[in-house]
Scaffold this motif. Sequence first.
Motif, PDB file in Angstrom:
ATOM      1  N   SER A 263     -15.827  -7.958  -0.119  1.00  0.00           N
ATOM      2  CA  SER A 263     -14.924  -6.848   0.831  1.00  0.00           C
ATOM      3  C   SER A 263     -15.544  -7.527   2.209  1.00  0.00           C
ATOM      4  CB  SER A 263     -15.829  -5.615   0.649  1.00  0.00           C
ATOM      5  OG  SER A 263     -15.269  -5.004  -0.387  1.00  0.00           O
TER       6      SER A 263
ATOM      7  N   ASP B 197      -8.330  -4.792  -0.563  1.00  0.00           N
ATOM      8  CA  ASP B 197      -9.564  -4.567  -0.987  1.00  0.00           C
ATOM      9  C   ASP B 197      -9.445  -3.805  -2.138  1.00  0.00           C
ATOM     10  OD1 ASP B 197     -12.204  -4.987  -1.663  1.00  0.00           O
ATOM     11  OD2 ASP B 197     -12.857  -4.252   0.478  1.00  0.00           O
ATOM     12  N   GLU B 198      -9.661  -4.164  -3.379  1.00  0.00           N
ATOM     13  CA  GLU B 198      -9.564  -3.392  -4.443  1.00  0.00           C
ATOM     14  C   GLU B 198      -8.709  -2.076  -4.317  1.00  0.00           C
ATOM     15  OE1 GLU B 198     -13.125  -2.817  -6.870  1.00  0.00           O
ATOM     16  OE2 GLU B 198     -14.027  -4.352  -5.623  1.00  0.00           O
TER      17      GLU B 198
HETATM   18 MG    MG Z   1     -16.068  -4.723  -2.241  1.00  0.00          MG
END
Ligand code: MG
Length: 240
Positions: A41, A161-162
Amino acid sequence: MISLKDVSKWYGPFQVLADCSTEVNKGEVVVVCGPSGSGKSTLIKTVNGLEPFQQGEILLDGQSVGAKGTDLSKLRAKVGMVFQHFELFPHLSITENLTLAQVKVLGRSAEEARAKGMKLLQRVGLRTHADKYPGQLSGGQQQRVAIARALSMDPIAMLFDEPTSALDPEMINEVLDVMVELAREGMTMMCVTHEMGFAKKVAHRVIFMDKGAIIEDVPKDEFFENPKSERAKEFLAKIL
Ligand code: MG
Ligand code: ADP
């Protein structure tokens, strides 16, 4: 399009990014994976200036992200970002969510912004939800709106991000399908995700991170068929 050269970052004495270097070329899809806490991240947020870094250089379309004179808000508007938690404005309708930044940041007229928003909403399969509020949509639908909103700014690249990790299992595919389509249309993408099916389908390269460092940065097939590092092997054994 995106270039990182020896990027390092510390939180106090703790080094969260260690000499990270990579390049993402125009039209390339790069999947970033690795254990929790490995710095994924942080890495992706440094790319569009959401996280400062102390050493190294990041170029976005040739422009330095870390340089003093850089107008970060202008730079950020060029890159679409989609997070784990769909960050739509809850008090604004879907249409308003899709048009706000187009009008405020890009100076588009209300009609132009609306037309663009509707086209994108159609594209993510949510045309009939234009007048609803985020709270009235499922998580998967909200995440598709978040992608449409990012696209409304005509970004030169998209960072994820995910984007599916907070979703119920049955909603993951509807979001991945939109991402796959985007990848196939040639969007430059850097995606933190553990969805290895997605990586296998559309990624050109896979970056594997551990303890703040980029351990592998290799063509997709090489990563899945013949990972070099023990750590990547262990990681793959756990998640595949
Ligand atoms: Mg992360
Ligand atoms: P990942 O996304 O791979 O799970 P992160 O980039 O979120 O990893 O975090 C990397 C490391 O940096 C973790 O050990 C995390 O605890 C630490 N970290 C993240 N944000 C901060 C912060 N604001 N202050 C101190 N440490 C942080």
